[in-house]
Design a protein around this motif. Sequence first.
Motif, PDB file in Angstrom:
ATOM      1  N   THR A  52       0.838  -1.196   0.000  1.00 32.38           N
ATOM      2  CA  THR A  52       0.000   0.000   0.000  1.00 32.38           C
ATOM      3  C   THR A  52       0.876   1.250   0.000  1.00 32.38           C
ATOM      4  N   ALA A  53       0.535   2.181  -0.883  1.00 34.03           N
ATOM      5  CA  ALA A  53       1.241   3.463  -0.946  1.00 34.03           C
ATOM      6  C   ALA A  53       0.321   4.576  -0.472  1.00 34.03           C
ATOM      7  N   LEU A  54       0.860   5.457   0.344  1.00 34.39           N
ATOM      8  CA  LEU A  54       0.135   6.652   0.798  1.00 34.39           C
ATOM      9  C   LEU A  54       0.852   7.860   0.201  1.00 34.39           C
ATOM     10  N   VAL A  55       0.125   8.628  -0.590  1.00 34.51           N
ATOM     11  CA  VAL A  55       0.734   9.770  -1.273  1.00 34.51           C
ATOM     12  C   VAL A  55       0.043  11.051  -0.809  1.00 34.51           C
ATOM     13  N   THR A  56       0.777  11.928  -0.136  1.00 34.27           N
ATOM     14  CA  THR A  56       0.164  13.190   0.287  1.00 34.27           C
ATOM     15  C   THR A  56       0.080  14.113  -0.926  1.00 34.27           C
ATOM     16  N   GLY A  57      -1.002  14.897  -0.986  1.00 33.21           N
ATOM     17  CA  GLY A  57      -1.200  15.753  -2.159  1.00 33.21           C
ATOM     18  C   GLY A  57      -1.249  14.919  -3.431  1.00 33.21           C
ATOM     19  N   GLY A  58      -1.951  13.786  -3.354  1.00 30.89           N
ATOM     20  CA  GLY A  58      -2.003  12.881  -4.508  1.00 30.89           C
ATOM     21  C   GLY A  58      -3.082  13.230  -5.516  1.00 30.89           C
ATOM     22  N   SER A  59      -3.807  14.294  -5.263  1.00 30.51           N
ATOM     23  CA  SER A  59      -4.973  14.586  -6.108  1.00 30.51           C
ATOM     24  C   SER A  59      -4.626  15.220  -7.446  1.00 30.51           C
ATOM     25  N   ARG A  60      -3.502  15.927  -7.499  1.00 30.64           N
ATOM     26  CA  ARG A  60      -3.174  16.688  -8.723  1.00 30.64           C
ATOM     27  C   ARG A  60      -1.686  16.578  -9.005  1.00 30.64           C
ATOM     28  N   GLN A 103       2.126  -0.370 -10.797  1.00 31.42           N
ATOM     29  CA  GLN A 103       3.066  -1.359 -10.245  1.00 31.42           C
ATOM     30  C   GLN A 103       2.368  -2.374  -9.351  1.00 31.42           C
ATOM     31  N   GLY A 104       1.063  -2.203  -9.143  1.00 37.12           N
ATOM     32  CA  GLY A 104       0.312  -3.186  -8.362  1.00 37.12           C
ATOM     33  C   GLY A 104       0.080  -2.809  -6.910  1.00 37.12           C
ATOM     34  N   CYS A 105       0.333  -1.552  -6.553  1.00 39.43           N
ATOM     35  CA  CYS A 105       0.088  -1.116  -5.166  1.00 39.43           C
ATOM     36  C   CYS A 105      -1.379  -0.716  -4.992  1.00 39.43           C
ATOM     37  N   HIS A 106      -1.906  -0.927  -3.786  1.00 37.52           N
ATOM     38  CA  HIS A 106      -3.093  -0.201  -3.369  1.00 37.52           C
ATOM     39  C   HIS A 106      -2.641   1.237  -3.099  1.00 37.52           C
ATOM     40  N   GLU A 147     -10.872  11.864  -9.188  1.00 33.53           N
ATOM     41  CA  GLU A 147     -10.376  11.531 -10.535  1.00 33.53           C
ATOM     42  C   GLU A 147      -9.085  10.695 -10.439  1.00 33.53           C
ATOM     43  N   THR A 148      -8.222  11.045  -9.500  1.00 35.87           N
ATOM     44  CA  THR A 148      -7.001  10.251  -9.325  1.00 35.87           C
ATOM     45  C   THR A 148      -7.349   8.827  -8.905  1.00 35.87           C
ATOM     46  N   VAL A 149      -8.318   8.698  -8.011  1.00 43.52           N
ATOM     47  CA  VAL A 149      -8.755   7.362  -7.586  1.00 43.52           C
ATOM     48  C   VAL A 149      -9.236   6.558  -8.801  1.00 43.52           C
ATOM     49  N   GLU A 178      -6.028   1.254 -13.544  1.00 42.93           N
ATOM     50  CA  GLU A 178      -4.783   0.466 -13.621  1.00 42.93           C
ATOM     51  C   GLU A 178      -4.942  -0.884 -12.927  1.00 42.93           C
ATOM     52  N   GLY A 179      -6.140  -1.127 -12.399  1.00 43.46           N
ATOM     53  CA  GLY A 179      -6.394  -2.417 -11.753  1.00 43.46           C
ATOM     54  C   GLY A 179      -6.116  -2.410 -10.264  1.00 43.46           C
ATOM     55  N   ALA A 180      -5.816  -1.219  -9.706  1.00 43.05           N
ATOM     56  CA  ALA A 180      -5.476  -1.127  -8.280  1.00 43.05           C
ATOM     57  C   ALA A 180      -6.712  -0.774  -7.453  1.00 43.05           C
ATOM     58  N   GLN A 181      -6.638  -1.058  -6.174  1.00 39.72           N
ATOM     59  CA  GLN A 181      -7.627  -0.508  -5.251  1.00 39.72           C
ATOM     60  C   GLN A 181      -7.104   0.851  -4.788  1.00 39.72           C
ATOM     61  N   ALA A 182      -8.020   1.806  -4.662  1.00 39.56           N
ATOM     62  CA  ALA A 182      -7.591   3.146  -4.256  1.00 39.56           C
ATOM     63  C   ALA A 182      -8.709   3.832  -3.496  1.00 39.56           C
ATOM     64  N   VAL A 183      -8.298   4.673  -2.534  1.00 38.67           N
ATOM     65  CA  VAL A 183      -9.266   5.488  -1.802  1.00 38.67           C
ATOM     66  C   VAL A 183      -8.717   6.904  -1.680  1.00 38.67           C
ATOM     67  N   ALA A 184      -9.630   7.866  -1.597  1.00 34.87           N
ATOM     68  CA  ALA A 184      -9.232   9.254  -1.347  1.00 34.87           C
ATOM     69  C   ALA A 184      -9.450   9.552   0.131  1.00 34.87           C
ATOM     70  N   VAL A 185      -8.499  10.252   0.733  1.00 28.71           N
ATOM     71  CA  VAL A 185      -8.637  10.647   2.140  1.00 28.71           C
ATOM     72  C   VAL A 185      -8.366  12.139   2.259  1.00 28.71           C
TER      73      VAL A 185
END
Length: 257
Positions: free
Chosen positions: A3-11, A24-27, A41-43, A49-56
């Motif tokens: 699992t990857a956590l990306v701050t400011g991942g929205s834009r 690469q296959g990360c959530h 939109e990023t989610v 890409e086949g990943a699970q993703a959530v926005a926080v």
Amino acid sequence: MKTALVTGGSRGIGRAVCVQLARQGCHVVVNYCHGEAAAAETVSLCRAEGAQAVAVQADVSTAEGCKKLFEEAVNAFGRVDILVNNAGVAPVQRLDVLETTAESFERLLRVNTESCFFMCQAGARRMLAGKAQGIPDYRPRIINISSVSAYTSSPSRGEYCVSKAGISMVTKLFADRLAGEGIPVFEVRPGIIQTDMTAGVADKYRRMIEQEGVTPIRRFGQPEDVADQVLAACSGLLDFGTGTVLNADGGFHLRRL
Ligand code: NAP
């Protein structure tokens, strides 16, 4: 699953990092502060890409924001393998260092630098707990996005430069502290990248790049160029060089004659 956590991942750069990690296959946990639609939109792009993703939603410049972000990330996927501290802001108004206001200085240090320090702290604690729990195939890591401004003087936005120089030291501190724990920490230094952050000065930068050759590679950097360096830091191939600085800057860092 990693699992990857990306701050400011929205834009911008953060979005490209999210999408490439998803590939690469990360959530992916996509953090944002104000832009809910952009985060959604990023989610969607990550899911494509086949990943699970959530926005926080969380303001990482506050202690409560950091806490909430980790809690929701762990609730969503149970682990955090990759922490990318990317969230950042530029001064609202570019002012000469003789005119820089205390308000802008404090904002930049809080959003860019203090957030990075305390996200590293929270991430390190979470990663050490994950190691103690014996999560399978767990090789956690932290990547901080700084800037060429960490070492380049721009007197019209001094507080940004100071905030980014601070991120370089945050990276050194946590790389040193976590080396013995098997958690590498890297600094990725973008150069001039085409995003919302540079939109207001895009014409000036394009001229500097294409006509004046301020970067040896004469093109505007793209968010994907920075995401590629993050992937390199995630590959495991660079781990013996914890604290390494990865330049994503078209060669801007070269001294030239
Ligand atoms: P951007 O397009 O302006 O995006 C900034 C991102 O940070 C957005 O997702 C924004 O979310 C988020 N953010 C801002 N304040 C936040 C907060 N308090 N809590 C959580 N998220 C927050 O910027 P960018 O160009 O992609 O830059 C990303 C990083 O690269 C920054 O650290 C920047 O300093 C660095 N960098 C950029 C360049 C460049 O040329 N673009 C060069 C060197 C370094 P919301 O929209 O939801 O607020």
